[in-house]
Write a protein that holds these residues in place. Structure first.
Motif, PDB file in Angstrom:
ATOM      1  N   ARG A  57       0.868  -1.186   0.000  1.00 27.01           N
ATOM      2  CA  ARG A  57       0.000   0.000   0.000  1.00 27.01           C
ATOM      3  C   ARG A  57       0.895   1.224   0.000  1.00 27.01           C
ATOM      4  O   ARG A  57       1.602   1.480   0.970  1.00 27.01           O
ATOM      5  N   PHE A  58       0.886   1.949  -1.097  1.00 26.84           N
ATOM      6  CA  PHE A  58       1.803   3.063  -1.290  1.00 26.84           C
ATOM      7  C   PHE A  58       1.166   4.396  -0.940  1.00 26.84           C
ATOM      8  O   PHE A  58      -0.048   4.542  -0.992  1.00 26.84           O
ATOM      9  N   ARG A  59       2.026   5.333  -0.655  1.00 28.57           N
ATOM     10  CA  ARG A  59       1.595   6.726  -0.574  1.00 28.57           C
ATOM     11  C   ARG A  59       2.128   7.399  -1.830  1.00 28.57           C
ATOM     12  O   ARG A  59       3.303   7.243  -2.179  1.00 28.57           O
ATOM     13  N   LYS A  60       1.286   8.134  -2.501  1.00 31.40           N
ATOM     14  CA  LYS A  60       1.667   8.748  -3.770  1.00 31.40           C
ATOM     15  C   LYS A  60       2.752   9.801  -3.580  1.00 31.40           C
ATOM     16  O   LYS A  60       2.892  10.386  -2.519  1.00 31.40           O
ATOM     17  N   ALA A  61       3.503  10.028  -4.640  1.00 28.92           N
ATOM     18  CA  ALA A  61       4.501  11.103  -4.639  1.00 28.92           C
ATOM     19  C   ALA A  61       3.782  12.441  -4.535  1.00 28.92           C
ATOM     20  O   ALA A  61       2.705  12.627  -5.098  1.00 28.92           O
ATOM     21  N   ASP A  62       4.388  13.346  -3.783  1.00 31.10           N
ATOM     22  CA  ASP A  62       3.813  14.678  -3.606  1.00 31.10           C
ATOM     23  C   ASP A  62       4.940  15.673  -3.374  1.00 31.10           C
ATOM     24  O   ASP A  62       6.099  15.365  -3.614  1.00 31.10           O
ATOM     25  N   GLY A  63       4.618  16.841  -2.927  1.00 30.80           N
ATOM     26  CA  GLY A  63       5.627  17.858  -2.677  1.00 30.80           C
ATOM     27  C   GLY A  63       6.559  17.513  -1.531  1.00 30.80           C
ATOM     28  O   GLY A  63       7.639  18.063  -1.404  1.00 30.80           O
ATOM     29  N   TYR A  64       6.146  16.585  -0.682  1.00 30.12           N
ATOM     30  CA  TYR A  64       6.952  16.180   0.466  1.00 30.12           C
ATOM     31  C   TYR A  64       7.993  15.138   0.093  1.00 30.12           C
ATOM     32  O   TYR A  64       9.067  15.081   0.669  1.00 30.12           O
ATOM     33  N   GLY A  65       7.678  14.272  -0.870  1.00 33.36           N
ATOM     34  CA  GLY A  65       8.634  13.250  -1.262  1.00 33.36           C
ATOM     35  C   GLY A  65       8.084  12.333  -2.332  1.00 33.36           C
ATOM     36  O   GLY A  65       6.922  12.422  -2.720  1.00 33.36           O
ATOM     37  N   PRO A  66       8.936  11.396  -2.799  1.00 32.04           N
ATOM     38  CA  PRO A  66       8.530  10.459  -3.848  1.00 32.04           C
ATOM     39  C   PRO A  66       7.603   9.376  -3.297  1.00 32.04           C
ATOM     40  O   PRO A  66       7.309   9.331  -2.103  1.00 32.04           O
ATOM     41  N   LYS A  67       7.159   8.497  -4.188  1.00 32.86           N
ATOM     42  CA  LYS A  67       6.304   7.383  -3.806  1.00 32.86           C
ATOM     43  C   LYS A  67       6.974   6.594  -2.692  1.00 32.86           C
ATOM     44  O   LYS A  67       8.168   6.311  -2.756  1.00 32.86           O
ATOM     45  N   ARG A  68       6.212   6.252  -1.644  1.00 32.34           N
ATOM     46  CA  ARG A  68       6.810   5.605  -0.480  1.00 32.34           C
ATOM     47  C   ARG A  68       5.854   4.591   0.126  1.00 32.34           C
ATOM     48  O   ARG A  68       4.669   4.560  -0.170  1.00 32.34           O
ATOM     49  N   ILE A  69       6.413   3.760   0.996  1.00 36.59           N
ATOM     50  CA  ILE A  69       5.647   2.721   1.677  1.00 36.59           C
ATOM     51  C   ILE A  69       6.122   2.661   3.125  1.00 36.59           C
ATOM     52  O   ILE A  69       7.281   2.961   3.421  1.00 36.59           O
ATOM     53  N   THR A  70       5.232   2.286   4.012  1.00 39.73           N
ATOM     54  CA  THR A  70       5.582   2.186   5.425  1.00 39.73           C
ATOM     55  C   THR A  70       6.055   0.775   5.741  1.00 39.73           C
ATOM     56  O   THR A  70       5.374  -0.202   5.407  1.00 39.73           O
ATOM     57  N   VAL A  71       7.215   0.670   6.380  1.00 36.13           N
ATOM     58  CA  VAL A  71       7.773  -0.597   6.831  1.00 36.13           C
ATOM     59  C   VAL A  71       8.186  -0.434   8.295  1.00 36.13           C
ATOM     60  O   VAL A  71       8.149   0.666   8.839  1.00 36.13           O
ATOM     61  N   ASN A  72       8.601  -1.532   8.927  1.00 34.96           N
ATOM     62  CA  ASN A  72       9.007  -1.495  10.325  1.00 34.96           C
ATOM     63  C   ASN A  72      10.500  -1.718  10.448  1.00 34.96           C
ATOM     64  O   ASN A  72      11.049  -2.649   9.852  1.00 34.96           O
ATOM     65  N   ALA A  73      11.152  -0.887  11.276  1.00 37.06           N
ATOM     66  CA  ALA A  73      12.579  -1.040  11.546  1.00 37.06           C
ATOM     67  C   ALA A  73      12.802  -2.312  12.353  1.00 37.06           C
ATOM     68  O   ALA A  73      12.052  -2.608  13.284  1.00 37.06           O
ATOM     69  N   VAL A  74      13.852  -3.057  12.019  1.00 41.39           N
ATOM     70  CA  VAL A  74      14.163  -4.290  12.730  1.00 41.39           C
ATOM     71  C   VAL A  74      14.684  -3.977  14.129  1.00 41.39           C
ATOM     72  O   VAL A  74      14.298  -4.618  15.101  1.00 41.39           O
ATOM     73  N   ASP A  75      15.549  -2.993  14.247  1.00 42.70           N
ATOM     74  CA  ASP A  75      16.200  -2.702  15.520  1.00 42.70           C
ATOM     75  C   ASP A  75      15.277  -2.054  16.545  1.00 42.70           C
ATOM     76  O   ASP A  75      15.295  -2.409  17.714  1.00 42.70           O
ATOM     77  N   SER A  76      14.451  -1.109  16.121  1.00 39.69           N
ATOM     78  CA  SER A  76      13.637  -0.356  17.075  1.00 39.69           C
ATOM     79  C   SER A  76      12.146  -0.644  16.987  1.00 39.69           C
ATOM     80  O   SER A  76      11.407  -0.348  17.919  1.00 39.69           O
ATOM     81  N   GLY A  77      11.674  -1.193  15.875  1.00 41.76           N
ATOM     82  CA  GLY A  77      10.252  -1.436  15.693  1.00 41.76           C
ATOM     83  C   GLY A  77       9.480  -0.223  15.222  1.00 41.76           C
ATOM     84  O   GLY A  77       8.264  -0.285  15.057  1.00 41.76           O
ATOM     85  N   ASN A  78      10.170   0.899  15.009  1.00 41.64           N
ATOM     86  CA  ASN A  78       9.507   2.121  14.560  1.00 41.64           C
ATOM     87  C   ASN A  78       9.068   1.987  13.104  1.00 41.64           C
ATOM     88  O   ASN A  78       9.632   1.229  12.333  1.00 41.64           O
ATOM     89  N   TYR A  79       8.063   2.777  12.753  1.00 41.55           N
ATOM     90  CA  TYR A  79       7.626   2.842  11.366  1.00 41.55           C
ATOM     91  C   TYR A  79       8.585   3.716  10.576  1.00 41.55           C
ATOM     92  O   TYR A  79       9.055   4.735  11.064  1.00 41.55           O
ATOM     93  N   LEU A  80       8.874   3.315   9.339  1.00 47.31           N
ATOM     94  CA  LEU A  80       9.772   4.057   8.461  1.00 47.31           C
ATOM     95  C   LEU A  80       9.074   4.305   7.124  1.00 47.31           C
ATOM     96  O   LEU A  80       8.375   3.430   6.621  1.00 47.31           O
ATOM     97  N   GLY A  81       9.297   5.460   6.556  1.00 46.97           N
ATOM     98  CA  GLY A  81       8.799   5.768   5.219  1.00 46.97           C
ATOM     99  C   GLY A  81       9.871   5.435   4.212  1.00 46.97           C
ATOM    100  O   GLY A  81      10.785   6.220   3.985  1.00 46.97           O
TER     101      GLY A  81
END
Length: 93
Positions: A57-81
């Motif tokens: 499930r992607f977030r479209k490219a916009d003025g903030y940044g290119p096309k991106r997806i949310t994943v989870n960091a292995v080390d901290s468990g935080n969400y990453l774009g």
């Protein structure tokens, strides 16, 4: 005395450089259960991550940044774009 104002990192240039150096777009990012991988975040950081979804499930490219997806960091468990990814290479320990 004037102070130097740093230039903000442009995520579109970060993505362009990453694709030139062998990274892949988020269109082919691994799904849940396919293992860990390296991602470049929207801010340009490199992190180990995994996908906790069995669909993309992607977030479209916009003025903030290119096309991106949310994943989870292995080390901290935080969400990453994530804007780019590649397989994690094992390190010799």
């Amino acid at each position: 005395m004037k102070h130097f104002v740093p230039i903000r990192r442009d995520p579109y240039l970060v993505l362009e450089d990453a694709l030139r150096s062998g990274w892949q777009t988020v269109d082919t990012i691994p799904l849940r259960g396919e293992g860990t991988f390296m991602v470049i975040t929207l801010s340009g950081l490199h992190r180990r991550a995994k996908n906790r979804r069995d669909y993309r499930r992607f977030r479209k490219a916009d003025g903030y940044g290119p096309k991106r997806i949310t994943v989870n960091a292995v080390d901290s468990g935080n969400y990453l774009g994530a804007i780019a990814w590649k397989w994690d290479t094992p390190t010799d320990q």
